[in-house]
Scaffold this active site. Structure first.
Site, PDB file in Angstrom:
ATOM      1  N   ARG A   1       0.834  -1.074   0.028  1.00 30.67           N
ATOM      2  CA  ARG A   1      -0.113   0.096   0.034  1.00 30.67           C
ATOM      3  C   ARG A   1       0.890   1.291   0.114  1.00 30.67           C
ATOM      4  NH1 ARG A   1      -3.409  -2.942  -1.600  1.00 30.67           N
ATOM      5  NH2 ARG A   1      -5.586  -3.239  -0.525  1.00 30.67           N
TER       6      ARG A   1
ATOM      7  N   GLU B   1      -2.572   7.481  -4.663  1.00 29.49           N
ATOM      8  CA  GLU B   1      -2.986   6.962  -6.007  1.00 29.49           C
ATOM      9  C   GLU B   1      -4.344   7.146  -6.488  1.00 29.49           C
ATOM     10  OE1 GLU B   1      -1.719   2.713  -4.941  1.00 29.49           O
ATOM     11  OE2 GLU B   1      -3.948   2.401  -5.155  1.00 29.49           O
TER      12      GLU B   1
ATOM     13  N   HIS C   1      -0.922  -0.161  -9.693  1.00 32.05           N
ATOM     14  CA  HIS C   1      -1.625  -1.112  -8.935  1.00 32.05           C
ATOM     15  C   HIS C   1      -1.939  -2.436  -9.527  1.00 32.05           C
ATOM     16  CE1 HIS C   1      -3.531  -1.188  -4.542  1.00 32.05           C
ATOM     17  NE2 HIS C   1      -3.202  -2.361  -5.165  1.00 32.05           N
TER      18      HIS C   1
HETATM   19  P1  NAD Z   1      -1.151 -11.287   5.166  1.00 32.08           P
HETATM   20  O1  NAD Z   1      -2.596 -10.881   6.046  1.00 32.08           O
HETATM   21  O2  NAD Z   1      -1.315 -12.526   4.689  1.00 32.08           O
HETATM   22  O3  NAD Z   1       0.218 -10.844   5.608  1.00 32.08           O
HETATM   23  C1  NAD Z   1       0.372  -9.702   6.234  1.00 32.08           C
HETATM   24  C2  NAD Z   1       1.531  -9.688   6.935  1.00 32.08           C
HETATM   25  O4  NAD Z   1       2.239  -8.488   7.537  1.00 32.08           O
HETATM   26  C3  NAD Z   1       1.192 -10.509   8.360  1.00 32.08           C
HETATM   27  O5  NAD Z   1       2.070 -11.620   8.565  1.00 32.08           O
HETATM   28  C4  NAD Z   1       1.252  -9.711   9.475  1.00 32.08           C
HETATM   29  O6  NAD Z   1       1.808 -10.196  10.770  1.00 32.08           O
HETATM   30  C5  NAD Z   1       2.291  -8.565   8.954  1.00 32.08           C
HETATM   31  N1  NAD Z   1       2.257  -7.406   9.572  1.00 32.08           N
HETATM   32  C6  NAD Z   1       1.256  -6.875  10.278  1.00 32.08           C
HETATM   33  N2  NAD Z   1       1.504  -5.626  10.817  1.00 32.08           N
HETATM   34  C7  NAD Z   1       2.937  -5.487  10.578  1.00 32.08           C
HETATM   35  C8  NAD Z   1       3.967  -4.740  10.994  1.00 32.08           C
HETATM   36  N3  NAD Z   1       3.867  -3.619  11.765  1.00 32.08           N
HETATM   37  N4  NAD Z   1       5.218  -4.738  10.477  1.00 32.08           N
HETATM   38  C9  NAD Z   1       5.389  -5.950   9.889  1.00 32.08           C
HETATM   39  N5  NAD Z   1       4.604  -6.968   9.455  1.00 32.08           N
HETATM   40  C10 NAD Z   1       3.396  -6.695   9.934  1.00 32.08           C
HETATM   41  O7  NAD Z   1      -1.567 -10.402   3.925  1.00 32.08           O
HETATM   42  P2  NAD Z   1      -0.900 -10.552   2.426  1.00 32.08           P
HETATM   43  O8  NAD Z   1      -2.212 -11.061   1.485  1.00 32.08           O
HETATM   44  O9  NAD Z   1       0.344 -11.308   2.228  1.00 32.08           O
HETATM   45  O10 NAD Z   1      -1.056  -9.031   1.772  1.00 32.08           O
HETATM   46  C11 NAD Z   1       0.067  -8.169   2.152  1.00 32.08           C
HETATM   47  C12 NAD Z   1      -0.505  -6.854   1.902  1.00 32.08           C
HETATM   48  O11 NAD Z   1      -0.378  -6.905   0.383  1.00 32.08           O
HETATM   49  C13 NAD Z   1      -1.744  -6.397   1.911  1.00 32.08           C
HETATM   50  O12 NAD Z   1      -2.294  -5.716   3.100  1.00 32.08           O
HETATM   51  C14 NAD Z   1      -2.148  -5.461   0.947  1.00 32.08           C
HETATM   52  O13 NAD Z   1      -2.158  -4.117   1.255  1.00 32.08           O
HETATM   53  C15 NAD Z   1      -1.135  -5.986  -0.228  1.00 32.08           C
HETATM   54  N6  NAD Z   1      -1.817  -6.158  -1.673  1.00 32.08           N
HETATM   55  C16 NAD Z   1      -1.536  -5.558  -2.863  1.00 32.08           C
HETATM   56  C17 NAD Z   1      -2.166  -6.019  -3.918  1.00 32.08           C
HETATM   57  C18 NAD Z   1      -1.527  -5.335  -5.289  1.00 32.08           C
HETATM   58  O14 NAD Z   1      -2.268  -5.401  -6.457  1.00 32.08           O
HETATM   59  N7  NAD Z   1      -0.458  -4.597  -5.287  1.00 32.08           N
HETATM   60  C19 NAD Z   1      -2.826  -7.070  -3.910  1.00 32.08           C
HETATM   61  C20 NAD Z   1      -3.188  -7.732  -2.784  1.00 32.08           C
HETATM   62  C21 NAD Z   1      -2.653  -7.369  -1.441  1.00 32.08           C
END
Ligand code: NAD
Length: 330
Positions: free
Chosen positions: A234, A263, A295
């Protein structure tokens, strides 16, 4: 259920209409984003289906509830654009798609690394113009480099596995360890250590109040000079102005982003005939060592199919009064 889709693109219409053959919901597609100004369009729809840059602020939520909407179905994983306190107070249910293809986003992050490191964006244009010189295209071996993974959930794990295949050393920071990555040989460290030791840092944690601008002037100062920073998570994780200063000084060697903190007024639309008014974005674009994609990390055939099926199943669960495992609560 009657569902109003906002920010709907032709590919959304196609994937949802195909998936809906198994659900028989009543789908209406609006191209506009859901904002306080467009919220009136939701009148008469018990469910709205929204995406990343729709604005589920207090004003929007109050307006849609007044028009009898009861359910917000996010067709994405992140829910940082929903005012959950207000949604809860208004008795609005919120569902999301927690995982649709972690591989899609992880593979895109790796694509950004390859693009920046081997300067593929320059190489492609050069060869098309008959310029076969290599000067300026020098990269580095990824093999043996330290890769810092911030957030080792579903996407972070996929990303780490790919980089492990490249022969990289994996460092990770997360608020909780992922045992699968420990087994893979990943070394969990505190964030300052990760920042100081990584050659490439890739962000895969959610945007939360405590992760907002986690990459700022101070954290960039802790990095090795010339570090490559990748963000497919994000935009708000990075203080863009701090990143720009670091690109100017050379402290950041490369920046690859699929997300940008402002964005909302740019991405997911064709603005090629207009003058972009966002000076920060325009400055960022001007650097030769920055690659920005709009994105598209999630944008694979497999992910679109999973998003449509999970979203429509979430709505069916809520409509039929069944427990929905993808309901978001405070
Ligand atoms: P997920 O919930 O499986 O993993 C997120 C991880 O971040 C978890 O392990 C959590 O413990 C960790 N986390 C939480 N707070 C934290 C902190 N303060 N410091 C470090 N780590 C922390 O989520 P995911 O499916 O792996 O997705 C991750 C992110 O990717 C989403 O939150 C979303 O913003 C982003 N995303 C982007 C796209 C894209 O098209 N670019 C698509 C899907 C998701």
């Amino acid at each position: 259920m009657k569902i109003a889709f906002f920010s709907a693109k032709p590919y959304d219409k196609q994937s949802f209409e195909t998936a809906n053959r198994a659900f028989n919901h009543d789908l209406t597609f609006f191209e506009s984003r859901l904002t306080p100004k467009t919220a009136a369009l939701a009148a008469g729809f018990p469910a709205v289906c929204v995406f990343i840059n729709d604005e589920l602020s207090e004003d929007t939520l109050r307006e849609i509830v007044a028009n009898e909407t009861q359910l917000i179905a996010l067709r994405c994983a992140g829910f940082n654009n929903v005012d959950l306190d207000i949604a809860t107070a208004l008795n609005l249910k919120v569902v999301r798609v927690p995982a649709y293809s972690p591989h899609a986003v992880a593979e895109h992050a790796v694509g950004l690394i390859m693009m920046l490191n081997r300067k593929l964006y320059k190489a492609y244009n050069r060869v098309r113009e008959g310029n076969f010189a290599l000067q300026g295209l020098l990269g580095f071996d990824l093999h043996g480099k330290n890769i810092g993974v911030v957030g080792t959930g579903k996407i972070g794990e996929c990303f780490a596995r790919i980089m492990n295949g490249f022969g990289c050393n994996l460092l990770a920071y997360d608020v909780r360890e992922n045992p699968a990555l420990v087994e893979l040989g990943t070394q969990y460290v505190e964030l300052p250590t990760l920042l100081a030791q990584s050659d490439v840092i890739s962000l895969h944690c959610p945007l939360l109040p405590d992760t907002y601008h986690m990459i700022d002037e101070e954290s960039i100062r802790q990095m090795k000079p010339g570090t490559m920073l990748i963000n497919t998570s994000r935009g708000g994780l990075i203080d863009t102005k701090a990143a720009i200063s670091a690109l100017k000084s050379g402290q950041l060697g490369h920046l690859g982003i699929d997300v940008y903190e402002d964005e909302g007024s740019l991405f997911f639309q064709d603005l090629s005939d207009t003058v972009i008014q966002d000076d920060v974005f325009q400055l960022l674009q001007s650097f030769p060592n920055v690659v920005i994609t709009a994105h598209q990390g999630f944008f694979t055939q497999e992910a679109l199919t999973n998003i449509a099926n999970t979203t429509l199943a979430n709505i069916r669960d809520i409509e039929t009064g069944n427990a929905c495992e993808n309901e978001v609560s405070l």
